[in-house]
Design an enzyme around this catalytic site. Structure first.
Site, PDB file in Angstrom:
ATOM      1  N   GLY A  54      73.873  74.686  62.359  1.00 29.70           N
ATOM      2  CA  GLY A  54      73.271  73.454  61.840  1.00 29.70           C
ATOM      3  C   GLY A  54      73.823  72.299  62.654  1.00 29.70           C
ATOM      4  O   GLY A  54      75.042  72.207  62.869  1.00 29.70           O
ATOM      5  N   ALA A  55      72.927  71.415  63.109  1.00 28.33           N
ATOM      6  CA  ALA A  55      73.316  70.382  64.068  1.00 28.33           C
ATOM      7  C   ALA A  55      74.527  69.546  63.628  1.00 28.33           C
ATOM      8  O   ALA A  55      75.496  69.407  64.385  1.00 28.33           O
ATOM      9  CB  ALA A  55      72.113  69.501  64.370  1.00 28.33           C
ATOM     10  N   ARG A  90      76.194  75.625  72.541  1.00 28.65           N
ATOM     11  CA  ARG A  90      74.783  75.670  72.131  1.00 28.65           C
ATOM     12  C   ARG A  90      74.084  74.436  72.709  1.00 28.65           C
ATOM     13  O   ARG A  90      74.570  73.324  72.558  1.00 28.65           O
ATOM     14  CB  ARG A  90      74.651  75.701  70.594  1.00 28.65           C
ATOM     15  CG  ARG A  90      75.247  76.974  69.991  1.00 28.65           C
ATOM     16  CD  ARG A  90      74.830  77.187  68.556  1.00 28.65           C
ATOM     17  NE  ARG A  90      73.423  77.555  68.454  1.00 28.65           N
ATOM     18  CZ  ARG A  90      72.746  77.572  67.296  1.00 28.65           C
ATOM     19  NH1 ARG A  90      73.351  77.216  66.173  1.00 28.65           N
ATOM     20  NH2 ARG A  90      71.482  77.946  67.258  1.00 28.65           N
ATOM     21  N   GLN A 203      67.812  82.263  58.410  1.00 27.44           N
ATOM     22  CA  GLN A 203      68.587  81.190  57.754  1.00 27.44           C
ATOM     23  C   GLN A 203      67.952  80.756  56.438  1.00 27.44           C
ATOM     24  O   GLN A 203      68.645  80.322  55.526  1.00 27.44           O
ATOM     25  CB  GLN A 203      68.693  79.964  58.684  1.00 27.44           C
ATOM     26  CG  GLN A 203      69.595  80.151  59.881  1.00 27.44           C
ATOM     27  CD  GLN A 203      68.811  80.574  61.101  1.00 27.44           C
ATOM     28  OE1 GLN A 203      67.802  81.276  61.001  1.00 27.44           O
ATOM     29  NE2 GLN A 203      69.245  80.161  62.266  1.00 27.44           N
ATOM     30  N   ASP A 244      67.254  69.263  65.267  1.00 27.58           N
ATOM     31  CA  ASP A 244      68.416  69.435  66.146  1.00 27.58           C
ATOM     32  C   ASP A 244      68.467  68.378  67.227  1.00 27.58           C
ATOM     33  O   ASP A 244      69.526  68.083  67.782  1.00 27.58           O
ATOM     34  CB  ASP A 244      68.396  70.829  66.775  1.00 27.58           C
ATOM     35  CG  ASP A 244      68.727  71.867  65.723  1.00 27.58           C
ATOM     36  OD1 ASP A 244      67.823  72.212  64.939  1.00 27.58           O
ATOM     37  OD2 ASP A 244      69.901  72.270  65.643  1.00 27.58           O
ATOM     38  N   ASN A 254      63.414  71.634  66.270  1.00 30.58           N
ATOM     39  CA  ASN A 254      64.045  72.267  65.108  1.00 30.58           C
ATOM     40  C   ASN A 254      63.853  73.775  65.258  1.00 30.58           C
ATOM     41  O   ASN A 254      63.238  74.257  66.220  1.00 30.58           O
ATOM     42  CB  ASN A 254      63.432  71.729  63.805  1.00 30.58           C
ATOM     43  CG  ASN A 254      64.227  72.156  62.583  1.00 30.58           C
ATOM     44  OD1 ASN A 254      65.450  72.004  62.555  1.00 30.58           O
ATOM     45  ND2 ASN A 254      63.583  72.711  61.584  1.00 30.58           N
TER      46      ASN A 254
END
Ligand code: MRU
Length: 365
Positions: A54-55, A90, A203, A244, A254
């Site tokens: 998760g960002a 990432r 998720q 994101d 996203n």
């Protein structure tokens, strides 16, 4: 928010005052396990393996990663090595770069004896501010929910669809897309959430279903492929997802599958909102499809699935014929024209450069 998740937290400093404990999200929903990170390499590994994800949470974990690095060795060489290692974990969520740059710019001018303490204090501030920011996103999003609910039969819940997990698990509290859901629950506004499973890593099915379920928010998990069908049948009032990276023109990257939901929502005239903090905006780019880097993940996440057997044991099973080629793009980009509005901690705006600049006038032009 779920009191269990609130009590555990997604990330916290350990009792020794310097190592960092994270909730291992690869074990959810079947197991609650905390993992201790004692150096920056462990923080980087936790981001790569998606024990944290998760960002916003990736960003704060990276900030603590730098604090861990400085705790071990406060030299410039070690700081640079850690920053580079963490940055390359990432590629899509821009919060990671933002958090690293924020910590680096503040600790680098300090004498080496003061760097670690300053980095821990700053990381803690980022964590706290993430929680407050998400609450503000929730307040703005709740207004949209209220307005949509006012046009419905008051006996029926507002039917919200979400994708992936832009929840409390993806942040330091409240989540982004989920914040209005938690506030709606607190306000007594009835909602029901369609949670799309989010293949390949699930998720939605594993994480969003767990955290909303813990909080007692009514939800139904659907196969990703069912989203368009439910919209066509008039069973969805609004779609809300996280992001994101959002470009200065309002395109939003996203989790893979978001774009298809936006297209379907557009076709059926269903409002489609993206909720995110200002730290998710990348002011250096304007064309999301061309300029946002899309993470390529292991094909094995597509060809295999991890789950719990009836015996309770965790196991990986193969889905495809052995040796089958698979491609695994982690994210997609929804162009601004398919987005109804952007929900931020500073309010709601049109998905346009003007809309974003109005909310963030201090942004680099
Ligand atoms: O690959 P993940 O699980 O890190 O992807 C998460 C998402 O796509 C979220 O929607 C996004 O990071 C927003 S989290 C508030």
């Amino acid at each position: 928010m779920s009191s269990l998740l609130d009590a555990l937290g997604t990330l916290r400093v350990a009792a020794n005052g310097w190592s960092v404990e994270i909730l291992d999200q690869t074990r959810l929903p079947h197991e609650l396990a905390m993992v201790t990170l004692s150096n920056w390499q462990a923080a980087a590994e936790a981001i790569v393996t998606m024990q944290v994800r998760g960002a916003p949470l990736i960003g704060v974990t990276a900030a603590y990663g730098l604090a861990l690095a400085l705790h071990t060795d406060p030299s410039d060489t070690h700081l640079d090595q850690a920053a580079s290692g963490l940055l390359h974990t990432r590629p899509t969520a821009v919060n990671l770069r933002w958090a690293l740059e924020t910590v680096l710019s503040q600790v680098r001018p300090l004498p080496s004896t003061e760097r670690a303490t300053a980095a821990y204090a700053l990381a803690a501030r980022l964590a706290e501010s993430d929680r407050d920011t998400n609450h503000a996103i929730g307040v703005a999003g709740l207004e949209i929910f209220r307005s949509l609910a006012s046009r419905k039969n008051p006996d029926e819940p507002l039917r919200v669809m979400t994708h992936c997990n832009a929840g409390a698990l993806a942040t330091l509290g409240w989540g982004t897309a989920t914040a209005p859901m938690y506030l709606a629950q607190q306000a007594g506004l009835p909602i029901h959430v369609w949670v799309s499973e989010t293949r390949p890593r699930n998720q939605g099915a594993a994480l969003t279903a767990w955290e909303l379920g813990q909080a007692g928010i009514p939800l139904t998990v659907i196969a990703d492929n069912a989203a368009g069908h439910l919209m066509q049948r008039g069973l969805v009032d609004v779609v809300i997802v996280g992001a994101d990276r959002v470009t200065s023109a309002g395109d939003a990257a996203n989790k893979i599958g978001t774009y298809l939901k936006a297209l379907a929502a557009h076709a059926h005239d269903i409002p489609f909102y993206v909720a995110f903090p200002g730290t998710t905006i990348d002011w250096t780019i304007s064309d999301g499809v061309r300029q946002i880097p899309i993470e390529q993940r292991s094909a094995r996440e597509v060809t295999h699935q991890v789950g719990r057997l009836a015996s309770g044991a965790r196991a990986e099973v193969a889905l495809t014929p052995e040796g089958t080629a698979a491609r695994n793009d982690g994210f997609d980009v929804t162009p601004a024209r398919y987005i109804t509005g952007l929900i931020t901690e500073r309010g709601i705006c049109q998905p346009t450069t003007e809309g974003l600049r109005h909310l963030y006038p201090e942004a680099i032009r």
